[in-house]
Design a protein around this motif. Sequence first.
Motif, PDB file in Angstrom:
ATOM      1  N   ASP A  19       0.827  -1.209   0.000  1.00 35.47           N
ATOM      2  CA  ASP A  19       0.000   0.000   0.000  1.00 35.47           C
ATOM      3  C   ASP A  19       0.863   1.263   0.000  1.00 35.47           C
ATOM      4  O   ASP A  19       0.541   2.265   0.632  1.00 35.47           O
ATOM      5  N   THR A  20       1.976   1.217  -0.746  1.00 36.32           N
ATOM      6  CA  THR A  20       2.889   2.354  -0.840  1.00 36.32           C
ATOM      7  C   THR A  20       2.538   3.211  -2.053  1.00 36.32           C
ATOM      8  O   THR A  20       2.386   2.687  -3.161  1.00 36.32           O
ATOM      9  N   PRO A  21       2.400   4.537  -1.885  1.00 33.09           N
ATOM     10  CA  PRO A  21       2.121   5.399  -3.046  1.00 33.09           C
ATOM     11  C   PRO A  21       3.210   5.270  -4.112  1.00 33.09           C
ATOM     12  O   PRO A  21       4.401   5.211  -3.790  1.00 33.09           O
ATOM     13  N   LEU A  22       2.806   5.221  -5.369  1.00 27.12           N
ATOM     14  CA  LEU A  22       3.776   5.056  -6.452  1.00 27.12           C
ATOM     15  C   LEU A  22       4.806   6.171  -6.472  1.00 27.12           C
ATOM     16  O   LEU A  22       5.970   5.954  -6.820  1.00 27.12           O
ATOM     17  N   LYS A  23       4.396   7.380  -6.130  1.00 29.08           N
ATOM     18  CA  LYS A  23       5.317   8.516  -6.192  1.00 29.08           C
ATOM     19  C   LYS A  23       6.457   8.384  -5.186  1.00 29.08           C
ATOM     20  O   LYS A  23       7.470   9.095  -5.296  1.00 29.08           O
ATOM     21  N   ASN A  24       6.327   7.482  -4.209  1.00 24.61           N
ATOM     22  CA  ASN A  24       7.372   7.296  -3.201  1.00 24.61           C
ATOM     23  C   ASN A  24       8.365   6.194  -3.567  1.00 24.61           C
ATOM     24  O   ASN A  24       9.256   5.887  -2.791  1.00 24.61           O
ATOM     25  N   LEU A  25       8.219   5.610  -4.753  1.00 27.54           N
ATOM     26  CA  LEU A  25       9.111   4.542  -5.174  1.00 27.54           C
ATOM     27  C   LEU A  25      10.236   5.093  -6.041  1.00 27.54           C
ATOM     28  O   LEU A  25      10.249   6.269  -6.409  1.00 27.54           O
ATOM     29  N   HIS A  26      11.181   4.235  -6.386  1.00 27.69           N
ATOM     30  CA  HIS A  26      12.306   4.645  -7.231  1.00 27.69           C
ATOM     31  C   HIS A  26      12.004   4.495  -8.716  1.00 27.69           C
ATOM     32  O   HIS A  26      12.603   5.182  -9.546  1.00 27.69           O
ATOM     33  N   CYS A  27      11.104   3.582  -9.052  1.00 26.35           N
ATOM     34  CA  CYS A  27      10.840   3.294 -10.453  1.00 26.35           C
ATOM     35  C   CYS A  27       9.428   2.746 -10.613  1.00 26.35           C
ATOM     36  O   CYS A  27       8.968   1.969  -9.772  1.00 26.35           O
ATOM     37  N   VAL A  28       8.770   3.169 -11.678  1.00 25.00           N
ATOM     38  CA  VAL A  28       7.481   2.602 -12.066  1.00 25.00           C
ATOM     39  C   VAL A  28       7.649   2.058 -13.486  1.00 25.00           C
ATOM     40  O   VAL A  28       7.967   2.816 -14.406  1.00 25.00           O
ATOM     41  N   ASP A  72      15.734  15.867  -9.650  1.00 24.28           N
ATOM     42  CA  ASP A  72      16.034  15.121  -8.427  1.00 24.28           C
ATOM     43  C   ASP A  72      15.344  13.761  -8.483  1.00 24.28           C
ATOM     44  O   ASP A  72      14.107  13.669  -8.454  1.00 24.28           O
ATOM     45  N   MET A  73      16.115  12.682  -8.538  1.00 22.11           N
ATOM     46  CA  MET A  73      15.540  11.346  -8.666  1.00 22.11           C
ATOM     47  C   MET A  73      14.843  10.891  -7.392  1.00 22.11           C
ATOM     48  O   MET A  73      14.095   9.911  -7.419  1.00 22.11           O
ATOM     49  N   THR A  74      15.075  11.560  -6.275  1.00 25.67           N
ATOM     50  CA  THR A  74      14.367  11.197  -5.046  1.00 25.67           C
ATOM     51  C   THR A  74      12.992  11.847  -4.977  1.00 25.67           C
ATOM     52  O   THR A  74      12.174  11.474  -4.136  1.00 25.67           O
ATOM     53  N   ALA A  75      12.739  12.808  -5.877  1.00 21.08           N
ATOM     54  CA  ALA A  75      11.460  13.522  -5.850  1.00 21.08           C
ATOM     55  C   ALA A  75      10.408  12.890  -6.740  1.00 21.08           C
ATOM     56  O   ALA A  75       9.215  13.157  -6.576  1.00 21.08           O
ATOM     57  N   CYS A  76      10.830  12.037  -7.674  1.00 20.30           N
ATOM     58  CA  CYS A  76       9.888  11.437  -8.629  1.00 20.30           C
ATOM     59  C   CYS A  76      10.528  10.179  -9.206  1.00 20.30           C
ATOM     60  O   CYS A  76      11.695  10.195  -9.575  1.00 20.30           O
ATOM     61  N   PRO A  77       9.784   9.087  -9.274  1.00 22.86           N
ATOM     62  CA  PRO A  77      10.378   7.835  -9.768  1.00 22.86           C
ATOM     63  C   PRO A  77      10.725   7.887 -11.247  1.00 22.86           C
ATOM     64  O   PRO A  77      10.181   8.689 -12.016  1.00 22.86           O
ATOM     65  N   LEU A  78      11.637   7.016 -11.648  1.00 24.55           N
ATOM     66  CA  LEU A  78      11.929   6.786 -13.052  1.00 24.55           C
ATOM     67  C   LEU A  78      10.730   6.043 -13.657  1.00 24.55           C
ATOM     68  O   LEU A  78      10.253   5.051 -13.099  1.00 24.55           O
TER      69      LEU A  78
END
Length: 887
Positions: A92-101, A133-139
């Motif tokens: 149940d983790t928001p996609l925007k908090n991940l490293h990659c989608v 910034d790659m920590t602000a939005c996933p690849l």
Amino acid sequence: MRELLPLLPKPSRYAGIEEGACHKNADAVNLRIALAFPDTYEVGMSYLGQKILYSIVNSCPRWLAERVMAPEREAAAVLRAHKAPLCTLESDTPLKNLHCVAFSVTHELCYTNILYMLDLAAIPLRTANRPEDMTACPLVIAGGGALLSAEALAPFMDIMVLGDGEESLPDVLRLLETAMENSWGRSRLLRETRLVSGVYVPSLFGPSASPCGPPTPLFADHARPSRRIVADLNTAPYPVKQITPVGAVHNRLTLEIARGCTRGCRFCHAGMVYRPVRERSVPGVMTLVRDCLKETGFDEISFLALSAGDFSALKTLCRNALDHCAAEQVSLSLPSLRVGSIDDEILERMAELRRTGCTLAPEAGSQRLRDVINKGVSEEDLLLHAQKLLEHGWRQVKLYFMIGLPTETDEDIAAIAELCRKVRDAAGCGAPRMQVTAAVSPFVPKPFTPFQWEAQISSEEMSRRINLLRDIFRGQKCLKLRWHEPAMSRLEGILSRADRRMADVVEKAFHKGAVFCSWADSFDLAPWLAALEESGLDAEAFTGPRTPGAPLAWSHLEAGISENFLLRERARALREKISGDCRYNVCRQCGACDTKAGPSRLPRVGTNAHANRLVFPMRDQDAYLPARDAEGRLICRARANRPPQIAATLTVKAATYRIWHSKTEDCAFLSQLELQAVLDRALRHAALPSAFSQGFHPLPLLSFGRALPVGVQSLAEWFVITLRTALAPETVAQRLSPVLPPGMDVIRVEKFIKSRRTELASKEKFSLSLHACEDDNPAARCFEQFAALDAFTYLRKTKNGLRSTNIRPILHSWESAPPDTAQNQQPRRGGATVTFTADWRTVYLSPLAFCLAILKPLGREDALRLRVRLTKTAQIFAGADVPAPNL
């Protein structure tokens, strides 16, 4: 999202409770990625590619892959109303908090669903708008079979993976891991990724030099990104332990036995761009059959390939697999069958287990047109195949056809109906008829095929040809006609050969509400036409003919197929000349394989050569010799439609057990039908030898108590199972407990008298608490008011309209109790508890609906559903209390 499960349609799809799902400590990994499928859960969980990548990523201890599917429109409306982001299923983790989608793109009509998911996740739609910034939005990346011609999707993707992803995706993730460790910006990461084989970075290409041509490369070493393949399928990782879905279109074990096809059908994109053919060894497949069935509990196997019937060792494989399947009543299906591709022995063995559906694809009604498209199927081949089906007990078949193929005439259209009539009557006069369903789809010209330069017929012409067929089929017995909507095929034609100008259209159409465009009940062409007009584009520019030799929107990508080969095949099509399968005939220098004439056009990673890799040099099936009468006419010996021959040992009823279990937490959102499927697989996974019924559809002898409403928890559920081998109750519990989903625990197992199999509780006890209540107990006040009534009229919908029922007799007794003393239940955030006994002897109503009716003075039903926590705590049979022990 998890807090909103009571409001979501089909909530079990979002609960992440499936057996086989991967759960790791998120703080102990370097990368967290979401494998995203831009369609509903039922479709996404049928897709093998995601299962393979899920296993590969999670096999690395430093990485964690979770899943996310496109929520239905109603579910998305709930998320937006509560300002909840789209989250992964497992944690149940928001996609925007991940490293990659990472999206799987399987067809063009899912483009807007990708934007729909990004929007629900609050991720900027376009690469140009995502932060450095790659920590602000996933690849955001994509892979899948449709990406060799997906320029309309290019501005929305940071990276596209071309071809097989088993090796490319891990290479990209290793580079992403380096980027995160060294604080690279998005631009540098994309520049570095261009050097990974099989990767296409759309932002490293500028505007096209011509309106319909390819984009211009900005880097000389990334001018022609190429498809990457796994050269030897036997070395590719394959998931033995798979997620078993709670519901899927194809809820079965899918085993890929081969990749690629060289039959050379001239309309087929996959048959061209998945070359060369790579077959998995028979011992390798059989190892997977045994291990995967043991780990998943599926009761059906599907051997997957572009043309499963062309697998060179199919007979050898089926003999081994069917021996194994017969011992456990596991059925075998062979989708994507080519006409005449399986012999009598295989059909006979399949019929003994279970007759799954049979689909054949002649594609065209006349022999002339089948030669144009290089189908390599004759009318006699099709009729012989139909006769074999009849002889082995099949009575239904689906035939796939296309309309609008190059050079097609009305005579070719009429030939479809005539061919269907011949298949229907294949058994001859006086014998049983075959029920034939003709499924018709308008032809869509696809890139990297010999027909990529051809025009698509207009929507009006599609409708005219379909109506012509409808008139011919009308009144024909045992013949049915189904067709793909012309407007949907028209949109597919617009998108399939589009250039990057189409990206604006895709985005505009999404904002106009065009999502789930591959679903007939959601499809609307109007937003697309409006978006095209607003963008100054004409649909005819994308569906019309192309000039051979002129630049094409996909010319900058290398699929492994030479344009000269495609042009030669186009010329042969116009001359109605067929080309043989290069597995067994002359090589036609398509470019995919290493040959004496030169190396493959595809990049080589490692030492494996690119070539067709077959188990046997020739197919191992015997030629079918049809019976003929004295005058040479075909004879069909149609059999009686008898049930499958189930082994006698599978019907032995050695012992019957009642298994008491809990159904709590998110497992409470399983419906009764889903629960039955989950338990069926769990019993197989636990190696509990179920006894089977007999007849046309043998099933495990499994029965249930009263169905528990979705969202209601229980500490006192049960089901009854009959085993063909007697086991100690403790052994049954020990085997079953580890394979049940979280929230479902075995409480006890008891020997059961068969005559009481369908006995239901006359009364049941429940505990109810309200979320977000502090000192006051409004639920108790509502129950007190309800108990004081002599009658309470409840209106419920039935198939005959509204029906009024007095539900006051249901409440047998009740009391209020503080939360720490009420059956050990833990209300979510405060609130006293009401315990009550429901009496079902005079009337039954869903206990959740019953409670919502009592609590109606407290507010709207949707708000109450989020607050109510209802748990069954005991069942009472004929005056005997059967309480559930404390967990």
